[in-house]
Design a protein around this motif. Sequence first.
Motif, PDB file in Angstrom:
ATOM      1  N   GLU A   1       0.831  -1.201   0.000  1.00  0.00           N
ATOM      2  CA  GLU A   1       0.000   0.000   0.000  1.00  0.00           C
ATOM      3  C   GLU A   1       0.864   1.249   0.000  1.00  0.00           C
ATOM      4  O   GLU A   1       0.521   2.253  -0.629  1.00  0.00           O
ATOM      5  N   SER A   2       1.983   1.222   0.689  1.00  0.00           N
ATOM      6  CA  SER A   2       2.847   2.392   0.751  1.00  0.00           C
ATOM      7  C   SER A   2       3.389   2.765  -0.624  1.00  0.00           C
ATOM      8  O   SER A   2       3.777   3.905  -0.858  1.00  0.00           O
ATOM      9  N   THR A   3       3.402   1.813  -1.553  1.00  0.00           N
ATOM     10  CA  THR A   3       3.872   2.095  -2.910  1.00  0.00           C
ATOM     11  C   THR A   3       2.728   2.507  -3.832  1.00  0.00           C
ATOM     12  O   THR A   3       2.957   2.896  -4.975  1.00  0.00           O
ATOM     13  N   GLY A   4       1.502   2.409  -3.334  1.00  0.00           N
ATOM     14  CA  GLY A   4       0.353   2.758  -4.159  1.00  0.00           C
ATOM     15  C   GLY A   4      -0.143   1.610  -5.014  1.00  0.00           C
ATOM     16  O   GLY A   4      -1.059   1.781  -5.819  1.00  0.00           O
ATOM     17  N   LEU A   5       0.428   0.416  -4.851  1.00  0.00           N
ATOM     18  CA  LEU A   5       0.047  -0.722  -5.682  1.00  0.00           C
ATOM     19  C   LEU A   5      -1.200  -1.427  -5.182  1.00  0.00           C
ATOM     20  O   LEU A   5      -1.919  -2.049  -5.962  1.00  0.00           O
ATOM     21  N   LEU A   6      -1.456  -1.354  -3.884  1.00  0.00           N
ATOM     22  CA  LEU A   6      -2.568  -2.112  -3.326  1.00  0.00           C
ATOM     23  C   LEU A   6      -3.173  -1.367  -2.140  1.00  0.00           C
ATOM     24  O   LEU A   6      -2.495  -1.167  -1.135  1.00  0.00           O
ATOM     25  N   PRO A   7      -4.443  -0.957  -2.231  1.00  0.00           N
ATOM     26  CA  PRO A   7      -5.101  -0.333  -1.078  1.00  0.00           C
ATOM     27  C   PRO A   7      -5.583  -1.395  -0.092  1.00  0.00           C
ATOM     28  O   PRO A   7      -6.636  -1.998  -0.275  1.00  0.00           O
ATOM     29  N   SER A   8      -4.812  -1.668   0.926  1.00  0.00           N
ATOM     30  CA  SER A   8      -5.118  -2.778   1.827  1.00  0.00           C
ATOM     31  C   SER A   8      -6.126  -2.417   2.907  1.00  0.00           C
ATOM     32  O   SER A   8      -6.663  -3.278   3.567  1.00  0.00           O
ATOM     33  N   ALA A   9      -6.348  -1.101   3.121  1.00  0.00           N
ATOM     34  CA  ALA A   9      -7.238  -0.617   4.190  1.00  0.00           C
ATOM     35  C   ALA A   9      -6.703  -0.958   5.570  1.00  0.00           C
ATOM     36  O   ALA A   9      -7.444  -1.002   6.541  1.00  0.00           O
ATOM     37  N   ASP A  10      -5.418  -1.223   5.668  1.00  0.00           N
ATOM     38  CA  ASP A  10      -4.771  -1.443   6.955  1.00  0.00           C
ATOM     39  C   ASP A  10      -4.805  -0.128   7.733  1.00  0.00           C
ATOM     40  O   ASP A  10      -4.273   0.877   7.276  1.00  0.00           O
ATOM     41  N   PRO A  11      -5.445  -0.089   8.919  1.00  0.00           N
ATOM     42  CA  PRO A  11      -5.539   1.166   9.661  1.00  0.00           C
ATOM     43  C   PRO A  11      -4.195   1.701  10.136  1.00  0.00           C
ATOM     44  O   PRO A  11      -4.096   2.845  10.551  1.00  0.00           O
ATOM     45  N   ARG A  12      -3.122   0.878  10.052  1.00  0.00           N
ATOM     46  CA  ARG A  12      -1.806   1.363  10.450  1.00  0.00           C
ATOM     47  C   ARG A  12      -1.084   2.056   9.304  1.00  0.00           C
ATOM     48  O   ARG A  12      -0.008   2.617   9.500  1.00  0.00           O
ATOM     49  N   ALA A  13      -1.659   2.042   8.101  1.00  0.00           N
ATOM     50  CA  ALA A  13      -0.962   2.558   6.936  1.00  0.00           C
ATOM     51  C   ALA A  13      -0.924   4.082   6.919  1.00  0.00           C
ATOM     52  O   ALA A  13      -0.173   4.653   6.149  1.00  0.00           O
ATOM     53  N   ASP A  14      -1.743   4.733   7.725  1.00  0.00           N
ATOM     54  CA  ASP A  14      -1.636   6.183   7.857  1.00  0.00           C
ATOM     55  C   ASP A  14      -1.636   6.516   9.342  1.00  0.00           C
ATOM     56  O   ASP A  14      -1.682   5.643  10.189  1.00  0.00           O
ATOM     57  N   LYS A  15      -1.596   7.803   9.661  1.00  0.00           N
ATOM     58  CA  LYS A  15      -1.511   8.210  11.069  1.00  0.00           C
ATOM     59  C   LYS A  15      -2.872   8.521  11.663  1.00  0.00           C
ATOM     60  O   LYS A  15      -2.948   8.985  12.788  1.00  0.00           O
ATOM     61  N   GLY A  16      -3.928   8.291  10.910  1.00  0.00           N
ATOM     62  CA  GLY A  16      -5.246   8.464  11.488  1.00  0.00           C
ATOM     63  C   GLY A  16      -6.274   9.135  10.613  1.00  0.00           C
ATOM     64  O   GLY A  16      -7.469   9.027  10.885  1.00  0.00           O
ATOM     65  N   SER A  17      -5.874   9.849   9.572  1.00  0.00           N
ATOM     66  CA  SER A  17      -6.853  10.589   8.774  1.00  0.00           C
ATOM     67  C   SER A  17      -7.920   9.673   8.180  1.00  0.00           C
ATOM     68  O   SER A  17      -9.106   9.997   8.200  1.00  0.00           O
ATOM     69  N   ARG A  18      -7.494   8.524   7.671  1.00  0.00           N
ATOM     70  CA  ARG A  18      -8.463   7.622   7.038  1.00  0.00           C
ATOM     71  C   ARG A  18      -9.437   7.067   8.058  1.00  0.00           C
ATOM     72  O   ARG A  18     -10.665   7.062   7.841  1.00  0.00           O
ATOM     73  N   LEU A  19      -8.932   6.636   9.191  1.00  0.00           N
ATOM     74  CA  LEU A  19      -9.790   6.046  10.212  1.00  0.00           C
ATOM     75  C   LEU A  19     -10.713   7.092  10.826  1.00  0.00           C
ATOM     76  O   LEU A  19     -11.915   6.862  10.989  1.00  0.00           O
ATOM     77  N   LEU A  20     -10.166   8.267  11.157  1.00  0.00           N
ATOM     78  CA  LEU A  20     -10.995   9.299  11.772  1.00  0.00           C
ATOM     79  C   LEU A  20     -12.053   9.808  10.807  1.00  0.00           C
ATOM     80  O   LEU A  20     -13.170  10.138  11.219  1.00  0.00           O
ATOM     81  N   THR A  21     -11.714   9.895   9.529  1.00  0.00           N
ATOM     82  CA  THR A  21     -12.706  10.317   8.548  1.00  0.00           C
ATOM     83  C   THR A  21     -13.843   9.312   8.462  1.00  0.00           C
ATOM     84  O   THR A  21     -15.013   9.681   8.360  1.00  0.00           O
ATOM     85  N   ALA A  22     -13.504   8.020   8.520  1.00  0.00           N
ATOM     86  CA  ALA A  22     -14.539   6.987   8.501  1.00  0.00           C
ATOM     87  C   ALA A  22     -15.454   7.122   9.710  1.00  0.00           C
ATOM     88  O   ALA A  22     -16.686   7.022   9.597  1.00  0.00           O
ATOM     89  N   LEU A  23     -14.868   7.372  10.889  1.00  0.00           N
ATOM     90  CA  LEU A  23     -15.679   7.541  12.093  1.00  0.00           C
ATOM     91  C   LEU A  23     -16.521   8.807  12.019  1.00  0.00           C
ATOM     92  O   LEU A  23     -17.702   8.822  12.387  1.00  0.00           O
TER      93      LEU A  23
END
Length: 221
Positions: free
Chosen positions: A37-59
């Motif tokens: 995912e860090s290379t942009g090849l696969l969106p794994s949805a691993d909540p550790r892959a960012d520092k929180g923006s994706r998870l907090l936005t979902a919440l």
Amino acid sequence: WLSRDRGFAQGFDRYFEFWKLRSARLPFLYTLTAPLESTGLLPSADPRADKGSRLLTALGTRTLREVDGRVPLFLFMNLIDAHPPFQPPAPYRERFLPAEARAQGIDPDRVSQSWTALLTGDISLSSAEQAVLRGLNRGEIAYMDDYLGRVIAALKAAGRYDNAFIAVTSDHGCGLGENRTLGAGFDLREEMLRIPLVVHFPGGAGAGGRLGEISAASGEV
């Protein structure tokens, strides 16, 4: 700092301490897919892959969907992606890297982000390396900004945007190699003190104005 233990959960119906999830046990598959995912090849949805923006936005967007639009709502989101270490995911990682750094063959992964080594003088950064840090920092901000845009879109979808008061700000700036600093909490220099403040008033009052341009006498500030 904004922990339940320090009393910051008072007054909230729901209070999520998302950083605890970063160290929680997750399916083993994520340990394999996160590097991709860090290379942009696969969106794994691993909540550790960012520092929180994706998870907090979902919440946050889920809250906007669940709470009746007629019920008053206070929503606070503490996004921290612009903090070191600066490791924005692709494609944000490459977007703001300076041409001179590319020309010199500087690998962003090899530019030290050790604030202790920089502060003590054990390492020093060239101007091109500092430019790389600024580019990576801008990538983190752009990543965070895109997720903030999703929250704004969710406000509009919920019919709350026009009558909402929205404030986007920061608690501090950031050193990016200047004066041997990386991050914040060192001193009161300009790069630490100058922070953004963008507001949306209900009904769009004062839209497009800047501090000093909007008349307080008009009642818009």
